[in-house]
Design an enzyme around this catalytic site. Structure first.
Site, short mmCIF file in Angstrom:
data_model
loop_
_atom_site.label_atom_id
_atom_site.label_comp_id
_atom_site.label_asym_id
_atom_site.label_seq_id
_atom_site.Cartn_x
_atom_site.Cartn_y
_atom_site.Cartn_z
CG ASP A 181 -1.86 1.12 1.34
OD1 ASP A 181 -1.65 2.13 0.65
OD2 ASP A 181 -2.83 1.01 2.13
CG HIS A 182 3.32 3.98 -3.12
ND1 HIS A 182 4.10 4.68 -2.25
CD2 HIS A 182 4.03 3.92 -4.29
CE1 HIS A 182 5.22 5.05 -2.84
NE2 HIS A 182 5.21 4.60 -4.08
#
Ligand code: CAO
Length: 660
Positions: free
Chosen positions: A632-633
Site C-alpha cells: 500500500d503506497h
C-alpha cells in the site's frame, strides 16, 4: 396428531405443471402458510403454500416432477385441528371427490351461517370488476379472522400474468370468516371474506348477508388490449383498454421503443395506481412507429399510447416496395423504424439486454415483495432454477445495496464514480447455469474490491535462490515426520517473512481510521491464504517471529485443515499484519497479489524451478523461487519495500541468516 397427505390445489385448470422448486424438506416444521413448492407453466409461475401446520414426514414430489390438481405433494403430521387455516378446508387434501369441489362452492354454505347478529350485520366482501372474466390468483391475504379493518384497508392482493391489484374493504368491521386462501384463483364478483360491521340505527336489520359492491378501482387486469384503431397504411393506434375506472393512472415504465418489432401480447407499457400495477399488451404484431406517451405521463381507459405498423402491412410494404418511398407516405418515424432496428441489431453482442419487468423471471410473491420494497427485479440476479429470482435473492440484493450505500459506494459501480459493469444476458449466447456465490466468496469479493479501489498498489518482483533451503528442507524430512509435521517451503517463507518484517517494521503499520495516524504493530502475526472448496480464507499464524520452523509448519497444517473443513473461527482469521499467498503447490511464474487491507503488504509465492544462474565465471543450475510483493503506497514507500524485499530474498537464499 394425524397424518395427512397435502395435495396440489386447484391450479387454474393447468395439467402437468412443472415443479421448479421445492422449498421444504422432510423433518421440517411448517406453519399454515409456509411455501411448499414453486410451479411453472409456460404462462405463469406460482408458489403453493401449505394450508396446515405440522411436521413434514415425507416429500412426495421433487424438482422436475410434473403435477396437476390433487397430486400428492407431501405427507404431513398435523398438530391438531386448531392449526388449520379457516380456508384450508377448501384445499384438496382428502378424497378425489373433494378435490374436484371448486372453492367457490365450498364457500356457499358458509354464507348461510354468516347471518346478522344483534345490532351488527355480516357483509360479504367480493372481488370488484377487474375488467375481464379471467381468473386471477390471490397472492396475498392481508387480513386474518379476528382482524379489525377500516374501509379502504386492503383485504387481498390479486395477480394475473399481467397485473397485480389490491382489493380494499368497502366497509369497516371485523373479519369473521375468510372465504379464500393464498394461491386460490378468483374472478370478478367472487366472495373473499365476511366482515361483521356495526349497523347504524336507521338501517334495517338484514338477516341474509349481502354482497358488498366494491367500488370501481383503477386496478383492472387488462389481459387483452382494447381494440386498436386502424389508420391508413396499415398503422394501428394502440390504446389503453378498459382499466375498470375513469381515473387517470401513471405510466411507470415504457417497455418498447420506436423501431422495436413486437408481437401481439408484448407489453407496451406499465401503468400503476396507488393500488395496482398493470402491463398493457399490444393487440397486434408489428413495428412500433411512434410512442404517443412517455414515462411519468398519466393515462386512462382509451388513452392512445402508440402507433404500430402491423406485421401484415410491413410484409406487404417490403414485398411490394422497391427502394423508393411508399406511396402512402408513412410518417417519418415509420420509415425510420427499420433503420433504428438495424442499428440496434448491430450493437455489440455484449451489450446489456434491456431489462424490462416483462423479462423478469420471478414468482408472484417475489414480485409483490419487490414492489413493496421498490426494487427493480431486473437488477436482481436469480439463484433459483433457470435463474428464477427467489425471496432470498431480493434480500441479498437489498443487503448489498444497503451495505454499499452505507460505505459511501455506488450500488452498481463499487464506488468512486466508476461506471457500472453492464448486466449481460449470457443465456442469449448459449447454455448457462447460475451458481450461487458462497458467503465466503461474497465476502472475499467485497474485500478484494474494497482493497483494489482504496489501496494504491505497487508490486515488485524478485527470485530467491532456494537451492540450499530445499536441500536442508528435504534433509529434515525424517525428523519432521517424527515430529508429526510436514515441512513445505511455505513454513520457511513465513519464518523468513516474520524475520524480515521485524527488521522492517514499516510493513507492520496500518493507516488509522482517522486518516491522521499510522498504527505501528509490535507483534508479528502472518496471514496465510488458503484455498478451500468454499472459497479463499486467510487464517493467521500468530507470533511467527517467535516460532520455530516446525512450529510454523504445524500451525500451517492445522490452520489449512481447519480452513478446508470450514472450522475456522473468526478469531483464527483476525489480527494479521501481513499475508503470504502461496501458489507454489499449484504453479505459475508470478502474480500480483492484492493487499489484504488494512494490512499494507502481501507476498505472492509462485512455483520454484531450476534456472541457469551466472556465478561470475559460469552458468550453474539453481532452484529459483519467484516472489512478488504488493504494498500500500500510502503507508509504504518503494524504498521501504525494496529494503524489506531484498532482505527477505537474502534470508531465503541463505537460511543461516534466520538464526542471526
Ligand atoms: N515451489 C515448488 N513447490 C512447492 C512450493 C513452491 N513455491 N510451495 C509448495 N510446494 C510443494 C510442496 O512442497 C508440496 O510438495 P510435496 O507434496 O511433494 O511435499 C506441494 O507443493 C503442495 O503443497 P501444499 O499446497 O499442500 O502445501 P503448502 O504448505 O505449500 O501450502 C497452503 C499450504 C495452505 C498455502 C496451500 O495449500 C494453499 O491453499 N495455497 C493456495 C493459496 C491461494 O489460493 N492463494 C491465492 C490467493 S489470491 O487468490
Amino acid at each position: 396428531m394425524a397424518k395427512e397427505i397435502i395435495k396440489a390445489p386447484d391450479l387454474g385448470g393447468a395439467e402437468d405443471v412443472d415443479v421448479i422448486e421445492v422449498f421444504v424438506k422432510a423433518g421440517e416444521e411448517i406453519t399454515a402458510d409456509t411455501l411448499l413448492v414453486a410451479l411453472e407453466t409456460d404462462k405463469a409461475s406460482m408458489e403453493v403454500p401449505a394450508d396446515k401446520a405440522g411436521k413434514i414426514i415425507k416429500l412426495l414430489v421433487k424438482e422436475g416432477d410434473k403435477i396437476s390438481q390433487g397430486t400428492p405433494l407431501l405427507e404431513l403430521e398435523t398438530q391438531s385441528a386448531g392449526d388449520e387455516k379457516p380456508a384450508a378446508k377448501e384445499q384438496p387434501t382428502e378424497a378425489a371427490a373433494q378435490q374436484e369441489a371448486p372453492t367457490q362452492k365450498a364457500a356457499a354454505p358458509k354464507k348461510q351461517a354468516a347471518a346478522a347478529e344483534g345490532s351488527t350485520e355480516v357483509v360479504t366482501a367480493s372481488v370488484p370488476d377487474i375488467g375481464s372474466d379471467d381468473e386471477v390468483q390471490i397472492i396475498e391475504l392481508h387480513v386474518a379472522v379476528g382482524d379489525t379493518v377500516s374501509e379502504g384497508d386492503t383485504l387481498v392482493t390479486l395477480e394475473s400474468d399481467k397485473a397485480s391489484m389490491e382489493v380494499p374493504a368497502e366497509v369497516s368491521g371485523e373479519i369473521v370468516e375468510l372465504l379464500v386462501k393464498e394461491g386460490d384463483n378468483t374472478s370478478t364478483g367472487k366472495a373473499l371474506a365476511k366482515i361483521k360491521t356495526a349497523r347504524s340505527g336507521s338501517e334495517p336489520a338484514t338477516d341474509a348477508p349481502k354482497t358488498v359492491e366494491q367500488p370501481s378501482t383503477p386496478t383492472s387486469t387488462p389481459k387483452a388490449a382494447a381494440k386498436p384503431e386502424t389508420a391508413a397504411g396499415g398503422e394501428v393506434t394502440a390504446v389503453v383498454p378498459d382499466i375498470g375506472s375513469d381515473d387517470q393512472v401513471q405510466i411507470i415504465e415504457i417497455n418498447v421503443s420506436a423501431g422495436d418489432e413486437i408481437s401481439a401480447g408484448d407489453t407496451i407499457l406499465t401503468l400503476e395506481s396507488d393500488k395496482a400495477s398493470m402491463e398493457i399488451p399490444a393487440e397486434v404484431s408489428g413495428i412500433i412507429v411512434k410512442l404517443l406517451v412517455k414515462e411519468g405521463d398519466v393515462a386512462g381507459s382509451g388513452t392512445k399510447i402508440a402507433i404500430i405498423k402491423s406485421a401484415d402491412a410491413v410484409a406487404e410494404q417490403s414485398a411490394g416496395a422497391g427502394a423508393e418511398a411508399t406511396p402512402e407516405a408513412a410518417p417519418a418515424e415509420a420509415s425510420a423504424a427499420p433503420a433504428s432496428r438495424s442499428a440496434s441489431s448491430a450493437a455489440p453482442a455484449s451489450a446489456p439486454a434491456p431489462a424490462t419487468s416483462g423479462e423478469v423471471y420471478a414468482g408472484p410473491a417475489v414480485r409483490l415483495l419487490a414492489r413493496e420494497l421498490e426494487v427493480d427485479l431486473a437488477k436482481v440476479t436469480g439463484s433459483g432454477p433457470r435463474g428464477r429470482i427467489q425471496k432470498e435473492d431480493l434480500h441479498d440484493y437489498l443487503k448489498g445495496a444497503v451495505k454499499k450505500a452505507e460505505s459511501g459506494a455506488s450500488a452498481v459501480s463499487g464506488g468512486s464514480g466508476i461506471p457500472a459493469v453492464p448486466a449481460v444476458d449470457f443465456a442469449k449466447f448459449g447454455e448457462i447455469e447460475m451458481i450461487k456465490l458462497s458467503k465466503i466468496a461474497r465476502v472475499t469479493a467485497d474485500n478484494m474490491a474494497r482493497s483494489w479501489l482504496n489501496v494504491p498498489h505497487v508490486t515488485q518482483w524478485d527470485d530467491a535462490d532456494i537451492t540450499e533451503l530445499e536441500e536442508f528442507r528435504k534433509a529434515l524430512k525424517d525428523e519432521a515426520e517424527k515430529a508429526g509435521v510436514k515441512v513445505t517451503p511455505v513454513a520457511f517463507i513465513i519464518k523468513a517473512v516474520a524475520v524480515a518484517l521485524k527488521a522492517n517494521p514499516v510493513l507492520l503499520r496500518s493507516l488509522h481510521a482517522d486518516g491522521e495516524h499510522l498504527v505501528q504493530k509490535k507483534y508479528i502475526h502472518i496471514g496465510m491464504a488458503v484455498d478451500t472448496p468454499r472459497g479463499l480464507v486467510v487464517p493467521v499464524i500468530r507470533d511467527a517471529d517467535k516460532k520455530s520452523i516446525f512450529e510454523i509448519a504445524s500451525d500451517i497444517g492445522a490452520m489449512a485443515a481447519k480452513a478446508r473443513d470450514g472450522k475456522l473461527s473468526p478469531a483464527d482469521m483476525q489480527g494479521g499484519c501481513f499475508t503470504v499467498s502461496s501458489l507454489g503447490g499449484i504453479g505459475g511464474n508470478g502474480f500480483t497479489p492484492i493487499v489484504n487491507t488494512p494490512e499494507v503488504g502481501i507476498l505472492g509465492v509462485s512455483r520454484s524451478q531450476i534456472k541457469p544462474m551466472w556465478n561470475g565465471s559460469e552458468f550453474v543450475p539453481r532452484l529459483m523461487l519467484p516472489l512478488s510483493v504488493s504494498y500500500d503506497h500510502r503507508v509504504v514507500n518503494g524504498a521501504d519495500c525494496g529494503r524489506f524485499f531484498t532482505y527477505l530474498v537474502q534470508l531465503l537464499s541463505d537460511i543461516r541468516r534466520l538464526a542471526l
